[in-house]
Design a protein around this motif. Sequence first.
Motif, PDB file in Angstrom:
ATOM      1  N   THR A   1      24.665 -31.017 -72.630  1.00 43.06           N
ATOM      2  CA  THR A   1      25.267 -32.271 -73.077  1.00 43.06           C
ATOM      3  C   THR A   1      26.770 -32.123 -73.238  1.00 43.06           C
ATOM      4  N   THR A   2      27.228 -31.004 -73.788  1.00 36.30           N
ATOM      5  CA  THR A   2      28.662 -30.759 -73.929  1.00 36.30           C
ATOM      6  C   THR A   2      29.348 -30.749 -72.567  1.00 36.30           C
ATOM      7  N   CYS A   3      28.738 -30.118 -71.584  1.00 38.55           N
ATOM      8  CA  CYS A   3      29.318 -30.085 -70.243  1.00 38.55           C
ATOM      9  C   CYS A   3      29.360 -31.487 -69.629  1.00 38.55           C
ATOM     10  N   GLN A   4      28.329 -32.274 -69.845  1.00 33.52           N
ATOM     11  CA  GLN A   4      28.321 -33.649 -69.341  1.00 33.52           C
ATOM     12  C   GLN A   4      29.408 -34.482 -70.004  1.00 33.52           C
ATOM     13  N   GLU A   5      29.610 -34.278 -71.289  1.00 32.77           N
ATOM     14  CA  GLU A   5      30.673 -35.004 -71.994  1.00 32.77           C
ATOM     15  C   GLU A   5      32.048 -34.596 -71.499  1.00 32.77           C
ATOM     16  N   LEU A   6      32.233 -33.312 -71.210  1.00 30.81           N
ATOM     17  CA  LEU A   6      33.514 -32.835 -70.688  1.00 30.81           C
ATOM     18  C   LEU A   6      33.804 -33.450 -69.327  1.00 30.81           C
ATOM     19  N   ALA A   7      32.838 -33.400 -68.416  1.00 28.65           N
ATOM     20  CA  ALA A   7      33.044 -33.967 -67.081  1.00 28.65           C
ATOM     21  C   ALA A   7      33.291 -35.470 -67.160  1.00 28.65           C
ATOM     22  N   GLY A   8      32.516 -36.165 -68.011  1.00 28.32           N
ATOM     23  CA  GLY A   8      32.694 -37.601 -68.143  1.00 28.32           C
ATOM     24  C   GLY A   8      34.054 -37.973 -68.699  1.00 28.32           C
ATOM     25  N   PHE A   9      34.528 -37.233 -69.704  1.00 27.63           N
ATOM     26  CA  PHE A   9      35.836 -37.525 -70.296  1.00 27.63           C
ATOM     27  C   PHE A   9      36.942 -37.358 -69.262  1.00 27.63           C
ATOM     28  N   LEU A  10      36.903 -36.268 -68.505  1.00 29.77           N
ATOM     29  CA  LEU A  10      37.961 -36.018 -67.520  1.00 29.77           C
ATOM     30  C   LEU A  10      37.939 -37.060 -66.413  1.00 29.77           C
ATOM     31  N   SER A  11      36.765 -37.459 -65.950  1.00 32.72           N
ATOM     32  CA  SER A  11      36.693 -38.450 -64.869  1.00 32.72           C
ATOM     33  C   SER A  11      37.186 -39.813 -65.318  1.00 32.72           C
ATOM     34  N   ARG A  12      37.073 -40.099 -66.607  1.00 35.63           N
ATOM     35  CA  ARG A  12      37.545 -41.392 -67.115  1.00 35.63           C
ATOM     36  C   ARG A  12      39.041 -41.399 -67.420  1.00 35.63           C
ATOM     37  N   ASN A  13      39.604 -40.243 -67.740  1.00 34.89           N
ATOM     38  CA  ASN A  13      40.965 -40.226 -68.272  1.00 34.89           C
ATOM     39  C   ASN A  13      41.973 -39.448 -67.439  1.00 34.89           C
ATOM     40  N   VAL A  14      41.534 -38.520 -66.602  1.00 35.56           N
ATOM     41  CA  VAL A  14      42.495 -37.638 -65.940  1.00 35.56           C
ATOM     42  C   VAL A  14      42.338 -37.615 -64.428  1.00 35.56           C
ATOM     43  N   CYS A  15      41.113 -37.695 -63.927  1.00 39.88           N
ATOM     44  CA  CYS A  15      40.883 -37.461 -62.504  1.00 39.88           C
ATOM     45  C   CYS A  15      39.859 -38.440 -61.945  1.00 39.88           C
ATOM     46  N   ASP A  16      39.594 -38.310 -60.642  1.00 43.25           N
ATOM     47  CA  ASP A  16      38.604 -39.178 -60.001  1.00 43.25           C
ATOM     48  C   ASP A  16      37.190 -38.599 -60.081  1.00 43.25           C
ATOM     49  N   ALA A  17      37.104 -37.286 -60.152  1.00 42.93           N
ATOM     50  CA  ALA A  17      35.804 -36.636 -60.249  1.00 42.93           C
ATOM     51  C   ALA A  17      35.957 -35.308 -60.975  1.00 42.93           C
ATOM     52  N   ALA A  18      34.871 -34.891 -61.647  1.00 42.97           N
ATOM     53  CA  ALA A  18      34.915 -33.621 -62.382  1.00 42.97           C
ATOM     54  C   ALA A  18      33.550 -32.960 -62.326  1.00 42.97           C
ATOM     55  N   ALA A  19      33.560 -31.632 -62.387  1.00 47.23           N
ATOM     56  CA  ALA A  19      32.318 -30.859 -62.382  1.00 47.23           C
ATOM     57  C   ALA A  19      32.462 -29.674 -63.314  1.00 47.23           C
ATOM     58  N   VAL A  20      31.338 -29.267 -63.926  1.00 48.48           N
ATOM     59  CA  VAL A  20      31.330 -28.106 -64.809  1.00 48.48           C
ATOM     60  C   VAL A  20      30.289 -27.125 -64.293  1.00 48.48           C
ATOM     61  N   ASP A  21      30.729 -25.878 -64.119  1.00 48.70           N
ATOM     62  CA  ASP A  21      29.841 -24.805 -63.698  1.00 48.70           C
ATOM     63  C   ASP A  21      29.774 -23.761 -64.801  1.00 48.70           C
ATOM     64  N   LEU A  22      28.556 -23.413 -65.233  1.00 53.05           N
ATOM     65  CA  LEU A  22      28.368 -22.344 -66.210  1.00 53.05           C
ATOM     66  C   LEU A  22      27.904 -21.082 -65.500  1.00 53.05           C
ATOM     67  N   LEU A  23      28.284 -19.937 -66.046  1.00 52.62           N
ATOM     68  CA  LEU A  23      27.887 -18.667 -65.469  1.00 52.62           C
ATOM     69  C   LEU A  23      26.503 -18.281 -65.969  1.00 52.62           C
ATOM     70  N   THR A  24      25.648 -17.860 -65.055  1.00 51.86           N
ATOM     71  CA  THR A  24      24.324 -17.382 -65.426  1.00 51.86           C
ATOM     72  C   THR A  24      24.432 -15.956 -65.953  1.00 51.86           C
ATOM     73  N   GLU A  25      23.306 -15.390 -66.368  1.00 51.70           N
ATOM     74  CA  GLU A  25      23.317 -14.031 -66.915  1.00 51.70           C
ATOM     75  C   GLU A  25      23.821 -13.004 -65.912  1.00 51.70           C
ATOM     76  N   ASP A  26      23.597 -13.258 -64.630  1.00 47.88           N
ATOM     77  CA  ASP A  26      24.075 -12.322 -63.611  1.00 47.88           C
ATOM     78  C   ASP A  26      25.472 -12.662 -63.105  1.00 47.88           C
ATOM     79  N   GLY A  27      26.140 -13.623 -63.754  1.00 46.47           N
ATOM     80  CA  GLY A  27      27.519 -13.945 -63.415  1.00 46.47           C
ATOM     81  C   GLY A  27      27.697 -14.960 -62.316  1.00 46.47           C
ATOM     82  N   ALA A  28      26.622 -15.535 -61.799  1.00 48.74           N
ATOM     83  CA  ALA A  28      26.720 -16.528 -60.735  1.00 48.74           C
ATOM     84  C   ALA A  28      26.978 -17.909 -61.329  1.00 48.74           C
TER      85      ALA A  28
END
Length: 422
Positions: free
Chosen positions: A40-67
């Motif tokens: 949910t935090t990542c969705q809020e971050l992407a949504g905030f940036l797309s509304r206020n700073v850019c045209d599109a935003a994406a958030v990628d988290l690192l898995t346990e193996d670093g991917a």
Amino acid sequence: MPERVGRPTGPAGGPEGLWARVRAAEAAVGQIGTTLDAVTTCQELAGFLSRNVCDAAAVDLLTEDGAPHRVATAGAVGLLTAGAGTSPSVWASDGGHPLSEWATVAGGVPIHVLSVPLPDGDRVHGTVTAVRARVGFGDHEAATVHFTARLAAVHLRHARELAATENTVSHLQRALVAEPGRPHPNLEVAGRYLPAGPRALVGGDWFETIRLHYGRTLLVVGDVMGHGLDAAVDMNAYRSTLRDVASTDLAPHRVLRRLDALAAEDAARRPATCLLVRVDPARGVAMFAGAGHLPPAVFGADGSASLVDLPVGPPLGTGVGGYEAVTRAITPQETLLMFTDGLVERRGEDIDVSLARLVGVRPPVGAGVDAVVDAVVAGLDARHAEDDVAVLAARARPRPPTDPGAVASGMPREAGEPTVGR
């Protein structure tokens, strides 16, 4: 140091740009991290940036193996694919924070991409990528992306710390509840414990099996009133006391009387409901006694079910006593199902309706004990129940006709013990 790509300065250095940055920061604080859930935090971050700073935003988290694993997107997501590519490292103007920024062209349109890490001390949770078409990122816009990334990273740390705590407590709770003493080999058992909701930690629901003499097993399901750590502590106290009292080989209703008296001596002990069933596969009988608990169900070989007609005594800890027992025949083709009220009760619904829904569940014909439990849990949607759920099912193992153990144990009937069929 590589040069910055397409970053106009415009009015960013003036008062208007500064105030815009302050307002953006205030808005970000209120809109990012409203829950303790990482996705949910990542969705809020992407949504905030797309509304206020850019045209599109994406958030990628690192898995346990670093991917990297993409968990959130917002805005014109097609630009994210158009702007994908190898990113040269540059330095932002707001304090020298490391950024990755590059530009490309898609369909004759320049695409500007800004990628920022989600930093947490020496650790990085992942990255956030902001994309704009035609116009590059100004200094204050880049600073806003970086600020929101750091803000989200703080909330991600809190979310992961909470998840780790919940995981630890959940394992502890399951160890307390889901590891009952072993029944006699002549009895098959299956149990489930389901906490209420993703944020539930510990509670007062439990089940237990206790070996007795002559091949008998005492089955127990209990529910301490209330929730949280205090209820779990009292649950463990009831469970320990029960084991001691049951070792005296008293009939179930006498065990309840003793438990009630001991609990009433402790003013701090919360009341609890409890259901005891002493199963004797050799004689083909089961003795039931309840303390304010819902009656068990018995499922036949064809999947049909009925409730055991059981006198309802007061909850444990009241000191009132007055418990009675009922003895019923039970065959290897029948499955006994004991449960806490979270399995059936629904807010605003009459309990008779709730129990009728349980009796209406039809496990597959010939289903094993585990399959019966699975069918009940699925049929009543117990994984989304409003309260914790504990379920214990048992079935006598059939004995070969030549097995000497099939002969009645010959033990005398306890004084005051009800006969089969009451």
